[in-house]
Design an enzyme around this catalytic site. Structure first.
Site, short mmCIF file in Angstrom:
data_model
loop_
_atom_site.label_atom_id
_atom_site.label_comp_id
_atom_site.label_asym_id
_atom_site.label_seq_id
_atom_site.Cartn_x
_atom_site.Cartn_y
_atom_site.Cartn_z
N SER A 111 0.85 -1.19 0.00
CA SER A 111 0.00 0.00 0.00
C SER A 111 0.88 1.24 0.00
O SER A 111 2.00 1.22 0.52
CB SER A 111 -0.90 -0.01 1.24
OG SER A 111 -1.48 1.26 1.46
N SER A 112 0.35 2.32 -0.54
CA SER A 112 1.10 3.58 -0.56
C SER A 112 1.29 4.16 0.83
O SER A 112 2.13 5.04 1.03
CB SER A 112 0.39 4.60 -1.45
OG SER A 112 -0.89 4.92 -0.93
N CYS A 113 0.54 3.67 1.82
CA CYS A 113 0.67 4.21 3.18
C CYS A 113 1.96 3.78 3.85
O CYS A 113 2.24 4.19 4.97
CB CYS A 113 -0.53 3.82 4.04
SG CYS A 113 -0.56 2.08 4.50
N TYR A 140 -1.25 -0.63 10.17
CA TYR A 140 -1.41 -1.26 8.84
C TYR A 140 -0.15 -1.06 8.01
O TYR A 140 0.34 -1.99 7.35
CB TYR A 140 -2.63 -0.65 8.14
CG TYR A 140 -2.87 -1.18 6.75
CD1 TYR A 140 -3.39 -2.46 6.56
CD2 TYR A 140 -2.63 -0.40 5.62
CE1 TYR A 140 -3.63 -2.95 5.28
CE2 TYR A 140 -2.86 -0.87 4.34
CZ TYR A 140 -3.36 -2.16 4.19
OH TYR A 140 -3.61 -2.65 2.92
N LYS A 144 2.50 -3.81 6.33
CA LYS A 144 2.82 -3.87 4.90
C LYS A 144 4.32 -3.72 4.66
O LYS A 144 4.89 -4.37 3.77
CB LYS A 144 2.04 -2.79 4.14
CG LYS A 144 0.56 -3.10 4.00
CD LYS A 144 0.35 -4.39 3.25
CE LYS A 144 -1.11 -4.74 3.05
NZ LYS A 144 -1.29 -6.02 2.33
N HIS A 187 -13.34 3.57 1.57
CA HIS A 187 -12.45 4.64 1.12
C HIS A 187 -13.26 5.72 0.41
O HIS A 187 -14.47 5.60 0.21
CB HIS A 187 -11.37 4.07 0.21
CG HIS A 187 -10.38 3.20 0.93
ND1 HIS A 187 -10.44 1.81 0.89
CD2 HIS A 187 -9.33 3.50 1.73
CE1 HIS A 187 -9.45 1.32 1.63
NE2 HIS A 187 -8.77 2.32 2.15
#
Length: 327
Positions: A111-113, A140, A144, A187
């Protein structure tokens, strides 16, 4: 892609990305019998024993690790223990079982997070672990990041001796068929699609959107993400390694452009045919001002998105109507 006989396991095949990967593999001519899937009721990926037995019995030779516990800001804030525990267990169990059962090629979806809160945009892969994460989804994100490092560590320890080649892709914000329309845990795009549709049906003349509407986000249609996953999975090993590093091996997958929340809300209002007004509550938090991925590494490897945002939103709305029997 390769035409040789293969057994492909898609972990998370009923999720938005996993189902898109399954659709794409089918259109590429992979027989249904060569695509292995299990529901959560059939296989609990957080249970190490169950996962090991599954791999021993099915013996896949390729794995797409798209299974994850996911959600929006509210869900991440409310269930941080669930998000870090479940994702860590899923990743560790699947990657280790893959290795122990001679799976040479695996693709992990992150994920981009994973990138720091204060990262420079566009976000490059080398920004990983350079600063503090966004607090709302830190558990989270840490899970990842651990998935990326699991893949890299197995490659470093077993790449030469066992032919292990485990790769990672980091998608930007995804939307499309199979999205989550939960009123609290979804989202931004599915949340707005649902709100505008219900407002139209119920004759609501004004919708309040949290925040100023000024933050900019990047959105990628999920079928484009599926094509990127397969593209990266099928790259020759020396090609992949030429564009990555042993301890910085993940690849960003983005659309290449961002858009303000205000603009995307207006687009969705038009697509859903909502005729009322849209208000933005600037007293509510905006979050990060801008999140745009640098996907140049993937572009150099020959992949580009094909579905425009407007086209993708139209498809997403039609899927929302069809899959939920809404009128």
């Amino acid at each position: 892609m390769s035409t040789k006989s293969q057994r492909i396991y898609i972990a998370g095949h009923r999720g938005m990305v996993g189902s898109a990967i399954k659709r794409k593999l089918t259109t590429l001519g992979i027989p249904e019998g060569e695509i292995i899937t299990r529901t959560h009721d059939q296989l609990d990926l957080t249970n190490q024993t169950e996962v090991q037995k599954f791999f021993e019995a099915e013996k896949p030779n390729q794995v797409y690790l798209a299974a994850a516990k996911v959600g929006g800001i509210h869900a991440n804030n409310t269930y941080p223990a669930d998000f870090i525990y479940n994702n860590l267990m899923i990743q560790a169990n699947v990657i280790d079982a893959a290795f122990k059962n001679n799976v040479k090629r695996l693709l992990f979806l992150g994920s981009s997070c994973i990138y720091p809160k204060s990262v420079t945009n566009p976000m490059q892969e080398n920004a990983l672990l350079t600063s503090t994460l966004e607090p709302t989804n830190e558990p989270y994100a840490i899970a990842k990041i651990s998935g990326i490092k699991l893949c890299e560590s197995y490659n470093r320890q077993y790449g030469d001796s066992h032919g292990v080649d485990y790769r990672s892709v980091m998608p930007t914000n995804l939307y499309g068929p199979g999205d989550n329309y939960h009123p609290e845990n979804s989202h931004v795009i599915p949340a707005l699609i649902q709100r505008f549709h219900k407002a139209k049906v119920n004759g609501i003349t004004n919708i309040d959107v949290w925040g100023s509407g000024n933050p900019r986000r990047e959105f990628l249609y999920v079928d484009d993400m599926a094509s990127a996953c397969i593209h990266v999975m099928e790259l020759e090993k020396n090609t992949y390694e030429k564009h990555t590093q042993k301890m910085l091996s993940h690849i960003n997958v983005g659309y290449g452009e961002d858009i303000s929340i205000k603009e995307v809300a207006t687009m969705i209002a038009n697509i859903t045919n909502y005729k009322g007004t849209i208000s933005f509550d600037a007293s509510k938090p905006d979050g990060t001002a801008k999140k745009l991925m640098d996907s140049s590494r993937l572009n150099k490897l020959g992949w580009y998105p094909t579905v425009s945002l407007e086209e993708g939103l139209k498809k997403a709305y039609q899927d929302y109507l069809a899959s939920n029997n809404r009128c």
